[in-house]
Design a protein around this motif. Structure first.
Motif, PDB file in Angstrom:
ATOM      1  N   ILE A  80      37.369  32.586  35.070  1.00  0.00           N
ATOM      2  CA  ILE A  80      36.359  33.195  34.399  1.00  0.00           C
ATOM      3  C   ILE A  80      36.547  33.140  32.723  1.00  0.00           C
ATOM      4  O   ILE A  80      35.668  33.529  32.201  1.00  0.00           O
ATOM      5  CB  ILE A  80      36.124  34.549  34.951  1.00  0.00           C
ATOM      6  CG1 ILE A  80      37.403  35.465  34.499  1.00  0.00           C
ATOM      7  CG2 ILE A  80      35.856  34.605  36.484  1.00  0.00           C
ATOM      8  CD1 ILE A  80      37.217  37.021  34.988  1.00  0.00           C
TER       9      ILE A  80
ATOM     10  N   GLY B  32      39.619  39.585  30.329  1.00  0.00           N
ATOM     11  CA  GLY B  32      40.146  38.501  29.365  1.00  0.00           C
ATOM     12  C   GLY B  32      41.373  39.385  28.434  1.00  0.00           C
ATOM     13  O   GLY B  32      41.094  40.125  27.725  1.00  0.00           O
ATOM     14  N   HIS B  33      42.409  39.327  29.137  1.00  0.00           N
ATOM     15  CA  HIS B  33      43.529  39.729  28.414  1.00  0.00           C
ATOM     16  C   HIS B  33      43.865  39.297  27.279  1.00  0.00           C
ATOM     17  O   HIS B  33      44.289  39.863  26.293  1.00  0.00           O
ATOM     18  CB  HIS B  33      44.558  39.769  29.365  1.00  0.00           C
ATOM     19  CG  HIS B  33      45.466  40.874  29.743  1.00  0.00           C
ATOM     20  ND1 HIS B  33      45.181  42.186  30.609  1.00  0.00           N
ATOM     21  CD2 HIS B  33      46.548  41.515  28.918  1.00  0.00           C
ATOM     22  CE1 HIS B  33      46.019  42.898  30.523  1.00  0.00           C
ATOM     23  NE2 HIS B  33      46.653  42.524  29.466  1.00  0.00           N
TER      24      HIS B  33
ATOM     25  N   HIS C  72      37.420  43.327  38.586  1.00  0.00           N
ATOM     26  CA  HIS C  72      37.403  42.214  39.556  1.00  0.00           C
ATOM     27  C   HIS C  72      36.044  41.717  39.934  1.00  0.00           C
ATOM     28  O   HIS C  72      35.826  40.833  40.669  1.00  0.00           O
ATOM     29  CB  HIS C  72      38.542  42.404  40.641  1.00  0.00           C
ATOM     30  CG  HIS C  72      39.903  42.483  39.962  1.00  0.00           C
ATOM     31  ND1 HIS C  72      40.459  43.259  39.509  1.00  0.00           N
ATOM     32  CD2 HIS C  72      40.767  41.444  39.924  1.00  0.00           C
ATOM     33  CE1 HIS C  72      41.784  43.224  39.122  1.00  0.00           C
ATOM     34  NE2 HIS C  72      41.837  41.802  39.392  1.00  0.00           N
TER      35      HIS C  72
ATOM     36  N   ARG D 241      34.754  38.520  39.068  1.00  0.00           N
ATOM     37  CA  ARG D 241      35.567  37.525  39.700  1.00  0.00           C
ATOM     38  C   ARG D 241      34.898  37.193  41.094  1.00  0.00           C
ATOM     39  O   ARG D 241      35.183  36.191  41.727  1.00  0.00           O
ATOM     40  CB  ARG D 241      37.175  37.423  39.595  1.00  0.00           C
ATOM     41  CG  ARG D 241      37.542  37.086  38.660  1.00  0.00           C
ATOM     42  CD  ARG D 241      39.149  37.044  38.365  1.00  0.00           C
ATOM     43  NE  ARG D 241      39.785  37.132  39.695  1.00  0.00           N
ATOM     44  CZ  ARG D 241      41.235  37.431  39.372  1.00  0.00           C
ATOM     45  NH1 ARG D 241      41.615  37.865  38.353  1.00  0.00           N
ATOM     46  NH2 ARG D 241      41.879  37.871  40.565  1.00  0.00           N
TER      47      ARG D 241
HETATM   48  O1  F6P Z   1      42.327  35.126  35.772  1.00  0.00           O
HETATM   49  C1  F6P Z   1      41.366  35.802  34.871  1.00  0.00           C
HETATM   50  C2  F6P Z   1      41.881  37.337  34.854  1.00  0.00           C
HETATM   51  O2  F6P Z   1      40.654  37.877  35.797  1.00  0.00           O
HETATM   52  C3  F6P Z   1      41.807  37.807  33.603  1.00  0.00           C
HETATM   53  O3  F6P Z   1      40.542  37.852  32.872  1.00  0.00           O
HETATM   54  C4  F6P Z   1      42.585  39.230  33.862  1.00  0.00           C
HETATM   55  O4  F6P Z   1      43.156  39.429  32.701  1.00  0.00           O
HETATM   56  C5  F6P Z   1      43.421  38.712  34.942  1.00  0.00           C
HETATM   57  O5  F6P Z   1      42.884  37.704  35.481  1.00  0.00           O
HETATM   58  C6  F6P Z   1      43.441  39.959  35.871  1.00  0.00           C
HETATM   59  O6  F6P Z   1      44.484  39.457  36.638  1.00  0.00           O
HETATM   60  P1  F6P Z   1      44.918  40.062  38.221  1.00  0.00           P
HETATM   61  O7  F6P Z   1      43.625  39.533  39.135  1.00  0.00           O
HETATM   62  O8  F6P Z   1      46.115  39.587  38.661  1.00  0.00           O
HETATM   63  O9  F6P Z   1      44.788  41.654  38.151  1.00  0.00           O
END
Ligand code: F6P
Length: 357
Positions: free
Chosen positions: A137, A181-182, A281, A284
């Motif tokens: 994403i 978006g880290h 999340h 996603r």
């Molecule tokens: O892979 C993308 C992402 O959703 C980033 O935008 C977000 O910082 C990170 O993954 C979160 O990761 P996790 O699902 O391990 O908490």
């Protein structure tokens, strides 16, 4: 006869299933019964620990519009650069090579983000035939204009801003909407522009909380009852940018998320009522939008064609309007950041959107 291994690795996103279907349909169409697929469970873990299953054409049907991944996923296997698993003593790279050889694979197809591309490249340097597809994403994979998953997430993040707007207006509140978006801010940038945010705060452009406060004050003075600030998960203040990585991690552990920190700073600068919204999340989750279904399917078809040609060691990328193979050694280990002076930022600034920089 070709035998192809599949895995999905890293954070999931919308489009993983259609991308796999794109590869399999292309190969089934060209090779019929002369192609077999093995699916590894939970990303590279499936290769390391020998968790896989033979997959039939039926496994890949009816998944074009389905989110998540039918194979499961996990974060890349070398967190903290540990090649040897401390619990089992296994050398993870050797185990993956052994599995590949044991299964007599002709190619491994990896659907992954940045970490996963590093591992894919490593396996490719060890002699495995690897083809990859860029998913995330975050749209932060070097070498491709777009990754699948990003468009759907922009839709969801924009809807989060839209829905926040009506309640913000009703209650005359300031809202900080925190978008995933880290390290990289493409998602926040695009959703912020699409959602008409007053300010967009990105990891690549350190901001000043005082400037955010002045903007809100200006809005209030002009009779605007509410303000919307789109805050990337990794947004960073100018002060935080001066800290070492270690100091910043310790500070963040004590002070919460980017929007929590900004809300706290604003509370001592302005009287406005402030709320934070974190869709997290959800961005996603759920099914891919039409763009991602089509795009992921086409990337899959292009990967299928590459496999038919026997060309390995590439990621299929979007460059302009074309899908092209990019060598993995050009992709691995790089991030596609938002350039602070890129056209999108310039247009946003021209529109009056603040970056509080
Ligand atoms: O892979 C993308 C992402 O959703 C980033 O935008 C977000 O910082 C990170 O993954 C979160 O990761 P996790 O699902 O391990 O908490």
């Amino acid at each position: 006869m070709k035998r192809i291994g599949f895995l999905t690795s890293g954070g999931d996103c919308q489009g993983l299933n259609p991308a796999m279907r794109g590869v399999t349909e292309t190969l089934f169409a060209a090779m019929g019964k002369d192609v077999e697929f093995i699916g590894f469970e939970d990303g590279y873990k499936g290769m390391i620990y020998g968790k896989y299953r033979k997959m039939t054409r039926d496994d890949f049907s009816d998944i074009l519009n389905v989110g998540g991944t039918i194979l499961g996923t996990s974060r890349e296997p070398f967190k903290k650069i540990q090649i040897v698993d401390p619990e089992t003593g296994l050398d993870k790279v050797k185990e993956m090579i052994k599995t590949y050889e044991k299964l007599k694979l002709d190619c491994l197809v990896v659907l992954g983000g940045n970490g996963s591309h590093k591992t894919a490249h490593l396996l490719s340097t060890k002699g495995l035939n690897v083809v990859t597809l860029p998913k995330t994403i975050d749209n932060d994979i070097w070498g491709t204009d777009m990754t699948f998953g990003c468009h759907t997430a922009v839709e969801i993040a924009t809807e989060a801003i839209d829905r926040t707007r009506t309640t913000a207006a009703s209650h005359s509140r300031t809202f900080l909407v925190e978008i995933m978006g880290h390290k990289v801010g493409w998602l926040a940038l695009e959703a912020g522009i699409a959602g008409g945010a007053d300010a967009i705060l990105l990891p690549e452009i350190p901001y000043s909380p005082e400037k955010v406060a002045s903007l809100i004050k200006k809005n209030t003075k002009a009779g605007r009852k509410y303000s919307i600030i789109c805050v990337a998960e990794g947004a960073i203040t100018k002060e935080e940018a001066k800290m070492s990585k270690k100091e910043r991690a310790a500070y963040y552990a004590k002070t919460g998320t980017a929007s929590d920190r900004l809300a706290k700073a604003l509370s001592s600068l302005i009287p406005n009522e402030i709320r934070c919204v974190v869709p997290g999340h959800v961005q996603r989750g759920g099914n891919p939008c039409a763009y991602d279904r089509r795009f992921a399917t086409e990337l899959g078809a292009a990967a299928g064609q590459l496999i038919l040609e026997g060309k390995y060691g590439y990621m299929i990328a979007l460059r302009g309007n074309e899908l092209v193979p990019v060598p993995l050694d050009e992709v691995a280990g790089k991030l596609k950041l938002v350039p602070p002076d890129c056209a999108e930022v310039q247009y946003a600034k021209a529109l009056g959107i603040s970056f509080a920089d």
